[in-house]
Design an enzyme around this catalytic site. Structure first.
Site, mmCIF file in Angstrom:
data_model
loop_
_atom_site.group_PDB
_atom_site.id
_atom_site.type_symbol
_atom_site.label_atom_id
_atom_site.label_comp_id
_atom_site.label_asym_id
_atom_site.label_seq_id
_atom_site.Cartn_x
_atom_site.Cartn_y
_atom_site.Cartn_z
ATOM 1 N N CYS A 26 0.862 -1.177 0.000
ATOM 2 C CA CYS A 26 0.000 0.000 0.000
ATOM 3 C C CYS A 26 0.904 1.233 0.000
ATOM 4 C CB CYS A 26 -0.990 0.010 1.169
ATOM 5 S SG CYS A 26 -0.267 0.158 2.795
ATOM 6 N N CYS A 44 -2.156 1.799 -4.169
ATOM 7 C CA CYS A 44 -0.854 2.405 -4.467
ATOM 8 C C CYS A 44 -0.686 2.701 -5.955
ATOM 9 C CB CYS A 44 0.289 1.532 -3.962
ATOM 10 S SG CYS A 44 0.262 -0.167 -4.550
ATOM 11 N N CYS A 90 3.738 -0.135 -8.147
ATOM 12 C CA CYS A 90 4.308 -1.482 -8.105
ATOM 13 C C CYS A 90 4.644 -1.957 -9.514
ATOM 14 C CB CYS A 90 3.314 -2.443 -7.461
ATOM 15 S SG CYS A 90 3.991 -4.084 -7.160
#
Length: 208
Positions: free
Chosen positions: A86, A160, A164
């Site tokens: 997150c 997020c 990633c």
């Protein structure tokens, strides 16, 4: 990169020596020293208590070295690797990782990370997990790195965005989970229960 600050520092020199022994035959002393320096550089800006920084640096460097070794096939995985991500690694991902570790009975290995980690884990998140007998008091936010993504078999993201990296051969899921930051205890309990249901379904899907 090691700096003059690192030279002659007994705490960090000892960490390098200990990890060099631990990863003998896997990483050179130079690679270990680099990992320790990188871990210190990542954690120092958000570390509130300098006395604890060497301990956290040792833990984080160990996690990063293990992840790199797994990703490169130098260490064989014994169980599936789950990564929860997150933004701040202070609430949702910490709750999910702790629940996955607890509910699986150690049959998975769990990591958590944040795309923009802050200095401490949400106190209410710690409290609602304590209600379930899970101690999160020693957890700390950790930066997201390519090595932990490369080592993971399943990557779970929570709010997020595109932070990633998407790598081939990984299973990715994005969970729409509320952020516990600034929320009252009852709301964070609901968030915990939501995450627990999702973690339970994930573990069942993995045959665990």
């Amino acid at each position: 990169m090691r700096t003059d600050r690192d030279a002659g520092s007994p705490d960090y020199d000892r960490i390098v020596e200990d990890l060099t022994y631990k990863y003998d035959g896997v990483f050179s002393k130079e690679s270990v020293a680099q990992a320790v320096a990188d871990a210190r550089a990542a954690l120092e800006p958000v570390s509130k208590i300098p006395t604890y920084l060497p301990i956290l640096t040792a833990r984080y460097a160990t996690q990063q070295l293990t992840a790199a070794a797994q990703a490169e096939g130098r260490i064989t995985k014994q169980v599936p690797e789950l990564l929860f991500v997150c933004v701040h690694n202070a609430g949702r991902s910490q709750i999910a990782a702790a629940l996955a570790q607890h509910l699986s009975g150690g049959r998975v290995h769990v990591r958590s990370a944040g795309s923009a980690p802050i200095d401490e884990v949400n106190a209410t998140a710690i409290a609602v997990l304590k209600e379930r007998g899970i101690d999160l008091s020693e957890a700390y936010p950790k930066p997201l790195t390519n090595d932990v993504v490369r080592a993971a078999d399943v990557v779970i993201t929570m709010g997020c965005g595109d932070a990633c990296p998407i790598l081939p051969g990984k299973r990715y899921e994005d969970w729409d989970v509320a952020d516990p930051a600034g929320q009252p205890l009852e709301t964070v309990r609901d968030i915990r229960d939501d995450i627990q249901g999702r973690v339970t379904r994930l573990l069942r899907d993995l045959g665990i």
